[in-house]
Design a protein around this motif. Structure first.
Motif, mmCIF file in Angstrom:
data_model
loop_
_atom_site.group_PDB
_atom_site.id
_atom_site.type_symbol
_atom_site.label_atom_id
_atom_site.label_comp_id
_atom_site.label_asym_id
_atom_site.label_seq_id
_atom_site.Cartn_x
_atom_site.Cartn_y
_atom_site.Cartn_z
ATOM 1 N N GLN A 3 0.832 -1.204 0.000
ATOM 2 C CA GLN A 3 0.000 0.000 0.000
ATOM 3 C C GLN A 3 0.872 1.263 0.000
ATOM 4 O O GLN A 3 0.553 2.237 -0.691
ATOM 5 C CB GLN A 3 -0.916 0.018 1.233
ATOM 6 C CG GLN A 3 -2.004 -1.034 1.200
ATOM 7 C CD GLN A 3 -2.729 -1.127 2.536
ATOM 8 O OE1 GLN A 3 -2.160 -0.864 3.585
ATOM 9 N NE2 GLN A 3 -4.004 -1.531 2.476
ATOM 10 N N ARG A 31 2.337 1.684 -3.513
ATOM 11 C CA ARG A 31 1.313 2.146 -4.443
ATOM 12 C C ARG A 31 1.002 3.633 -4.196
ATOM 13 O O ARG A 31 0.869 4.415 -5.127
ATOM 14 C CB ARG A 31 0.038 1.294 -4.301
ATOM 15 C CG ARG A 31 -1.018 1.596 -5.338
ATOM 16 C CD ARG A 31 -2.220 0.638 -5.323
ATOM 17 N NE ARG A 31 -2.644 0.183 -4.013
ATOM 18 C CZ ARG A 31 -2.414 -1.054 -3.528
ATOM 19 N NH1 ARG A 31 -1.777 -1.940 -4.243
ATOM 20 N NH2 ARG A 31 -2.845 -1.396 -2.331
ATOM 21 N N TRP A 32 0.915 4.048 -2.914
ATOM 22 C CA TRP A 32 0.680 5.458 -2.573
ATOM 23 C C TRP A 32 1.809 6.345 -3.097
ATOM 24 O O TRP A 32 1.571 7.419 -3.629
ATOM 25 C CB TRP A 32 0.537 5.604 -1.052
ATOM 26 C CG TRP A 32 0.435 7.024 -0.601
ATOM 27 C CD1 TRP A 32 -0.674 7.804 -0.615
ATOM 28 C CD2 TRP A 32 1.499 7.831 -0.089
ATOM 29 N NE1 TRP A 32 -0.381 9.060 -0.130
ATOM 30 C CE2 TRP A 32 0.962 9.094 0.202
ATOM 31 C CE3 TRP A 32 2.846 7.612 0.152
ATOM 32 C CZ2 TRP A 32 1.728 10.135 0.723
ATOM 33 C CZ3 TRP A 32 3.607 8.635 0.680
ATOM 34 C CH2 TRP A 32 3.048 9.886 0.949
ATOM 35 N N GLU A 56 1.537 6.740 -6.909
ATOM 36 C CA GLU A 56 0.401 7.568 -7.311
ATOM 37 C C GLU A 56 0.471 8.989 -6.758
ATOM 38 O O GLU A 56 -0.365 9.829 -7.101
ATOM 39 C CB GLU A 56 -0.908 6.911 -6.856
ATOM 40 C CG GLU A 56 -1.174 5.583 -7.536
ATOM 41 C CD GLU A 56 -2.356 4.838 -6.922
ATOM 42 O OE1 GLU A 56 -2.914 5.326 -5.901
ATOM 43 O OE2 GLU A 56 -2.709 3.777 -7.444
ATOM 44 N N LEU A 57 1.429 9.280 -5.913
ATOM 45 C CA LEU A 57 1.515 10.589 -5.254
ATOM 46 C C LEU A 57 1.587 11.754 -6.239
ATOM 47 O O LEU A 57 0.840 12.721 -6.086
ATOM 48 C CB LEU A 57 2.714 10.616 -4.292
ATOM 49 C CG LEU A 57 2.885 11.887 -3.473
ATOM 50 C CD1 LEU A 57 1.700 12.064 -2.528
ATOM 51 C CD2 LEU A 57 4.179 11.843 -2.688
ATOM 52 N N ASN A 89 -1.865 12.433 -7.739
ATOM 53 C CA ASN A 89 -2.919 12.809 -6.792
ATOM 54 C C ASN A 89 -2.635 14.108 -6.032
ATOM 55 O O ASN A 89 -3.456 14.528 -5.231
ATOM 56 C CB ASN A 89 -3.136 11.688 -5.771
ATOM 57 C CG ASN A 89 -3.664 10.428 -6.423
ATOM 58 O OD1 ASN A 89 -4.282 10.485 -7.489
ATOM 59 N ND2 ASN A 89 -3.407 9.289 -5.818
#
Length: 193
Positions: free
Chosen positions: A57, A60-61, A64-65, A68
């Motif tokens: 997780q 993945r965060w 994608e930072l 987003n």
């Protein structure tokens, strides 16, 4: 250990600031984050519930930072991390000197604050010139002593004489690091002193 080495160590301890507190805080934070990441990794390998987020997780965060987060947010976060890094480098590699000096003391380590040196130089100049306490101001910096004199109206002062007094006073202290002195006589005089 010889007596001279002990005195030098004591003088250094008193004239330089300790970096123990920033080091302990930084090491504690790094250790806490490392332990948390290790615990999350072990829980992930055991296929157990994560405390906050599993390594997958978090990865993945992180991927994608940029998508987003606004560009201004990324710049602000980068500036914050850069500032933190500069502060840590400054604490680690900075001079770390306190406003103190070592003076000759014979058999003992003698350390005095810059304020004490400034007060002594001001007193010596006041006595040599016959001025009131508020007419002589001295500031001691890292390498310099600056004496500012406000003469009594109608009574001229000779800067060379004051400079000689200041240099004599500083030489009498036999400090470990010599100071350059400067004397500045103000144009406006004090009335009725």
């Amino acid at each position: 250990m010889s007596k001279d080495a002990t005195i030098r160590r004591l003088v250094r301890r008193e004239t330089h600031s300790s970096r123990a507190v920033p080091s302990i805080v930084t090491a504690t934070l790094v250790a806490a984050v490392s332990l948390w990441l290790a615990l999350e990794s072990v829980l992930w390998l055991l296929k157990d519930q994560p405390l906050l987020a599993s390594p997958a997780q978090m990865f993945r965060w992180l991927i994608e930072l940029p998508a987003n987060t606004t560009q201004a947010g990324m710049v602000a976060a980068g500036a914050g991390l850069g500032t933190l890094a500069l502060v840590l480098f400054g604490v680690a590699f900075g001079r770390g000197r306190r406003q103190r000096r070592s003076i000759a003391g014979g058999r003992a380590a003698v350390v005095v604050d810059h304020e004490v040196i400034a007060a002594a130089v001001s007193r010596k100049v006041r006595r040599a010139t016959g001025l009131a306490p508020g007419q002589v101001t001295t500031t001691v910096g890292g390498r310099t002593v600056r004496v500012q004199v406000r003469p009594t109206s109608g009574e001229p002062l000779v800067a060379a004489d004051i400079q000689e007094t200041v240099d004599g006073e500083l030489a009498a202290y036999a400090m470990d690091r010599p100071l350059r002195s400067s004397v500045h006589i103000l144009n406006e005089g004090a009335v009725g002193q």
